[in-house]
Design a protein around this motif. Sequence first.
Motif, short mmCIF file in Angstrom:
data_model
loop_
_atom_site.label_atom_id
_atom_site.label_comp_id
_atom_site.label_asym_id
_atom_site.label_seq_id
_atom_site.Cartn_x
_atom_site.Cartn_y
_atom_site.Cartn_z
N LYS A 116 0.83 -1.20 0.00
CA LYS A 116 0.00 0.00 0.00
C LYS A 116 0.87 1.26 0.00
N GLN A 117 1.96 1.22 0.74
CA GLN A 117 2.87 2.36 0.75
C GLN A 117 3.55 2.53 -0.61
N MET A 118 3.96 1.42 -1.22
CA MET A 118 4.56 1.50 -2.55
C MET A 118 3.54 1.97 -3.59
N GLU A 119 2.30 1.63 -3.38
CA GLU A 119 1.25 2.10 -4.28
C GLU A 119 1.12 3.61 -4.22
N ASN A 120 1.27 4.18 -3.02
CA ASN A 120 1.26 5.64 -2.89
C ASN A 120 2.40 6.27 -3.67
N ILE A 121 3.59 5.68 -3.57
CA ILE A 121 4.75 6.21 -4.29
C ILE A 121 4.53 6.13 -5.79
N GLU A 122 3.98 5.03 -6.26
CA GLU A 122 3.71 4.87 -7.69
C GLU A 122 2.67 5.89 -8.17
N GLN A 123 1.68 6.15 -7.34
CA GLN A 123 0.69 7.17 -7.70
C GLN A 123 1.34 8.55 -7.79
#
Length: 223
Positions: A116-123
């Motif tokens: 979920k944290q990596m998803e924030n970075i990708e966004q």
Amino acid sequence: VVSTQSTGSVRCCFVSFPQYLIPVDSCVIVMSHRAEKSGLSRDIQKKLEAKYNLDQEVQCRAWIEEVLGDKLSDQEVGMNNFQACLKDGRVLCRLLNKLNGEDLIKKINTQKMAFKQMENIEQFIKGCKAFGLKDGDIFQTADLYECQNMSQVIIALYALSAVSVKNGWTGVSIGAKMSERNERHFTEEQLNEGKTVIGLQYGTNKGASQAGMNIGKTRKIMD
């Protein structure tokens, strides 16, 4: 479900999870225990870490806090400390939304799970491209999440500030201002006058003279 199986002198353990159950803790353990680099990879990593600029980090910290109106979670200056402040991607997503004036990132994950944290970075990375940043100014997810190249993260923050000013942001900014187009228009008469001028790149003989030049002995001509 845990089962064991012996193959010769080796005893193997197999763990199976139901389809609806994701082994989140296992994912976190894998990501936080990356094998130490060696050889050429280790040399490259050391060079990347040597490029890290603490003064630029201080400027980025102050800029982020001023834009968001909040203090970062870790106030101690240092590469790993700064990475810890940005690792979950929430600060970066909020920063981009604030600079844009409206939400480029509609949903910011608040869970502490790794993916979920990596998803924030990708966004955030996708949002930066839509905002106007060039590919060369943007970092990769692992550069931040695994602290692989924090220098590139600093570069991205400076580029984000510059592009935000170009896009109309009137608040505080850091780094150099981006150049703007400055078109100039000439009349047909001015363009024709320019054709009669010999540019200096072609050379000039203005003020040139051979007076006083004497190379070698003079040759006398006798009648």
